[in-house]
Design an enzyme around this catalytic site. Structure first.
Site, PDB file in Angstrom:
ATOM      1  N   PRO A  55       0.836  -1.204   0.000  1.00  0.00           N
ATOM      2  CA  PRO A  55       0.000   0.000   0.000  1.00  0.00           C
ATOM      3  C   PRO A  55       0.868   1.252   0.000  1.00  0.00           C
ATOM      4  O   PRO A  55       1.566   1.525   0.965  1.00  0.00           O
ATOM      5  CB  PRO A  55      -0.809  -0.129   1.298  1.00  0.00           C
ATOM      6  CG  PRO A  55       0.017  -1.028   2.174  1.00  0.00           C
ATOM      7  CD  PRO A  55       0.762  -1.951   1.275  1.00  0.00           C
TER       8      PRO A  55
ATOM      9  N   ASP B 276       5.964   2.289   1.958  1.00  0.00           N
ATOM     10  CA  ASP B 276       5.076   1.153   2.215  1.00  0.00           C
ATOM     11  C   ASP B 276       4.349   1.407   3.534  1.00  0.00           C
ATOM     12  O   ASP B 276       4.977   1.396   4.599  1.00  0.00           O
ATOM     13  CB  ASP B 276       5.898  -0.131   2.268  1.00  0.00           C
ATOM     14  CG  ASP B 276       5.042  -1.389   2.378  1.00  0.00           C
ATOM     15  OD1 ASP B 276       3.862  -1.283   2.785  1.00  0.00           O
ATOM     16  OD2 ASP B 276       5.565  -2.479   2.076  1.00  0.00           O
ATOM     17  N   HIS B 277       3.035   1.600   3.453  1.00  0.00           N
ATOM     18  CA  HIS B 277       2.283   1.976   4.646  1.00  0.00           C
ATOM     19  C   HIS B 277       2.152   0.822   5.653  1.00  0.00           C
ATOM     20  O   HIS B 277       1.719   1.033   6.787  1.00  0.00           O
ATOM     21  CB  HIS B 277       0.897   2.484   4.257  1.00  0.00           C
ATOM     22  CG  HIS B 277       0.393   3.584   5.139  1.00  0.00           C
ATOM     23  ND1 HIS B 277       0.930   3.854   6.380  1.00  0.00           N
ATOM     24  CD2 HIS B 277      -0.585   4.503   4.969  1.00  0.00           C
ATOM     25  CE1 HIS B 277       0.291   4.864   6.942  1.00  0.00           C
ATOM     26  NE2 HIS B 277      -0.637   5.283   6.101  1.00  0.00           N
ATOM     27  N   ARG B 278       2.514  -0.389   5.242  1.00  0.00           N
ATOM     28  CA  ARG B 278       2.554  -1.490   6.205  1.00  0.00           C
ATOM     29  C   ARG B 278       3.732  -1.327   7.158  1.00  0.00           C
ATOM     30  O   ARG B 278       3.678  -1.778   8.309  1.00  0.00           O
ATOM     31  CB  ARG B 278       2.671  -2.835   5.480  1.00  0.00           C
ATOM     32  CG  ARG B 278       1.510  -3.188   4.568  1.00  0.00           C
ATOM     33  CD  ARG B 278       1.820  -4.431   3.772  1.00  0.00           C
ATOM     34  NE  ARG B 278       3.006  -4.265   2.926  1.00  0.00           N
ATOM     35  CZ  ARG B 278       3.509  -5.218   2.151  1.00  0.00           C
ATOM     36  NH1 ARG B 278       2.925  -6.411   2.096  1.00  0.00           N
ATOM     37  NH2 ARG B 278       4.584  -5.002   1.413  1.00  0.00           N
TER      38      ARG B 278
END
Length: 475
Positions: free
Chosen positions: A269, A445-447
């Site tokens: 994401p 990367d939003h994770r």
């Protein structure tokens, strides 16, 4: 025979990366008849990661080039054969299977000794053979005669005298498969005229004696061409647009890049944040560094200081230097930074990386950056230089672009886009003045990186570029 099988060697396409399945032949450096030595580069190939020169692992004379330039070849496929000398055997002697067990074992051992490059191996035949069944003499035939025939391979049919098809006790001489065929076709072997050596009945003899009703029906004769002619399909006229179009197969670096970007976009994401920053002091520092004796002969430009600013920001925010392990459901925090630099080349976009860039001094980083970009543009980037990146910088400013939303390289946590530096009106010390201004865009990367961590990382990069003295105080 074992020595003869070693004369003609096949050099196979190796896997020069990690798990690559194919490569395109760019240029042959030798031709049939040329002499080659162990370790000599004979061909340039392009993989999904880089252009690579392949050395051959033995001495000899080039016998045949199996694929022309421009061909895409699967890993493990022979691409060139070399005559390494030895006994003068007919062509193809190396490919013939030996007739006895001892030769089979020698051939298997020879194959096991075949020199290969890393990434593929020679297929080694199994040393075990199915044991031969003991020959059982036919009733009425002598044991010696029956055993001898069982051990011999099936002879080629030869003309024989009529009437030789009966054994000593009046039994027709035929092998078990021929007897089964005769039974299936309803043929009495005693009435068959043998043509095989020694009065042996062959399959052709059985078919010749088979009744017409038992003879397998023949395939229907094809209709004359005039009767079965079909109307020729109409040729679809080319449109004006198609005439002015050019189609190029998707392969090599561009194919790998497309696959990687699709994988990244639909797996990680993405979040992108932007900041516009006054880099006037950084531009001035670049000019001073160019005159510094320690930086003499090195590549000094704003990209160098952007790279250093990102490394300093990652040291202050180490949680941003991480990777997502989907299989183990773990976050891998890395204590090293392999800094990727996107480089535009004639073969497409390459992203080699500087190993352990965070531990390098400014002169060392400048030297590594210059070598990385020069090697990429010359098409000499090795697969090792393309692996293991952690974060990347893409310098879109060299194309006059202000900013963008870069896509992550698979396996990396962030990518920083560095836009064009322009003269713009800027409020400086309470007054509007012309200043050197650029825009930075950070995708992450939003994770791995939430909004707070991503914002701190980007703000720290901007702070260093606005006030380069922080390189000293924060390092």
């Amino acid at each position: 025979m074992a020595a003869a099988t070693q004369r003609y060697r096949e050099f196979r396409m190796p896997d020069v990366g990690e798990g690559l399945t194919e490569a395109e032949i760019l240029k042959w450096l030798v031709q049939p008849g040329d002499t080659v030595t162990d370790g000599q580069v004979v061909v340039e190939v392009e993989t999904a990661k880089a252009a690579v020169e392949l050395p051959i692992p033995y001495d000899g004379t080039v016998r045949e080039i199996l694929f022309p330039e421009g061909s895409t070849v699967d890993v493990g496929t022979p691409i060139i054969t070399v005559d390494t000398g030895g006994p003068d055997e007919p062509d193809g002697a190396a490919a013939k299977a030996p007739a006895d067990d001892a030769s089979d074992e020698a051939g298997g051992a020879a194959a096991a000794r075949e020199p290969v490059l890393v990434g593929y191996g020679v297929s080694t035949p199994s040393g075990r053979r199915r044991p031969r069944r003991a020959a059982v003499p036919a009733p009425g035939a002598s044991a010696a005669n029956g055993t001898a025939r069982a051990a011999e391979p099936a002879p080629e049919p030869e003309p024989a005298a009529v009437g030789g098809g009966q054994g000593a006790a009046g039994r027709a001489l035929a092998k078990p498969p021929v007897r089964k065929l005769a039974k299936d076709l309803g043929v009495d072997l005693a009435a068959v005229v043998p043509t095989g050596p020694g009065g042996v009945i062959t399959r052709d003899d059985v078919h010749a004696a088979a009744p017409a009703a038992a003879t397998p029906p023949r395939a229907a004769e094809p209709e004359p061409a005039a009767e079965r002619a079909e109307p020729t399909p109409a040729v679809e006229p080319q449109s004006l647009a198609s005439i002015r179009e050019r189609r190029v197969p998707i392969r090599g670096v561009r194919k790998a890049t497309a696959q990687a970007m699709v994988e990244s976009a639909f797996t990680a994401p993405h979040v992108t944040e932007f900041v516009t920053v006054d880099v006037t002091r950084t531009v001035r520092l670049v000019e001073r560094l160019k005159a510094d004796q320690e930086m003499a002969g090195l590549r000094v430009n704003p990209l160098l200081l952007v790279a250093k600013a990102l490394l300093v920001a990652l040291r202050r925010n180490p949680e941003a230097n991480a990777a997502w392990d989907e299989q183990r459901q773990e976050i891998v925090y890395k204590e090293y930074v392999n800094l990727g630099i996107a480089a535009a080349t004639p073969r497409g976009l390459l992203v080699p990386n500087i190993k352990d860039a965070g531990s390098k001094t400014l002169p060392e980083l400048s030297r590594a950056l210059g070598e990385l970009i020069s090697t990429a543009r010359e098409g000499r980037t090795s697969p090792a230089d393309m692996r293991g990146g952690t974060v990347t910088i893409t310098n879109i400013g060299v194309f006059g672009i202000d900013t963008g939303t870069p896509i992550l390289n698979p396996g990396e946590s962030a990518i920083l886009a560095f836009g064009a530096i322009r003269d713009q009106p800027w409020v400086h010390k309470g007054k509007v003045k012309p200043r050197k201004v650029t825009t930075l865009a950070l995708s992450f990367d939003h994770r791995l990186i939430d909004g707070e961590l991503g914002s701190r990382l980007l703000a720290d990069v901007a702070a260093v570029l606005e006030h380069p003295k922080k390189l000293i105080t924060w390092s």
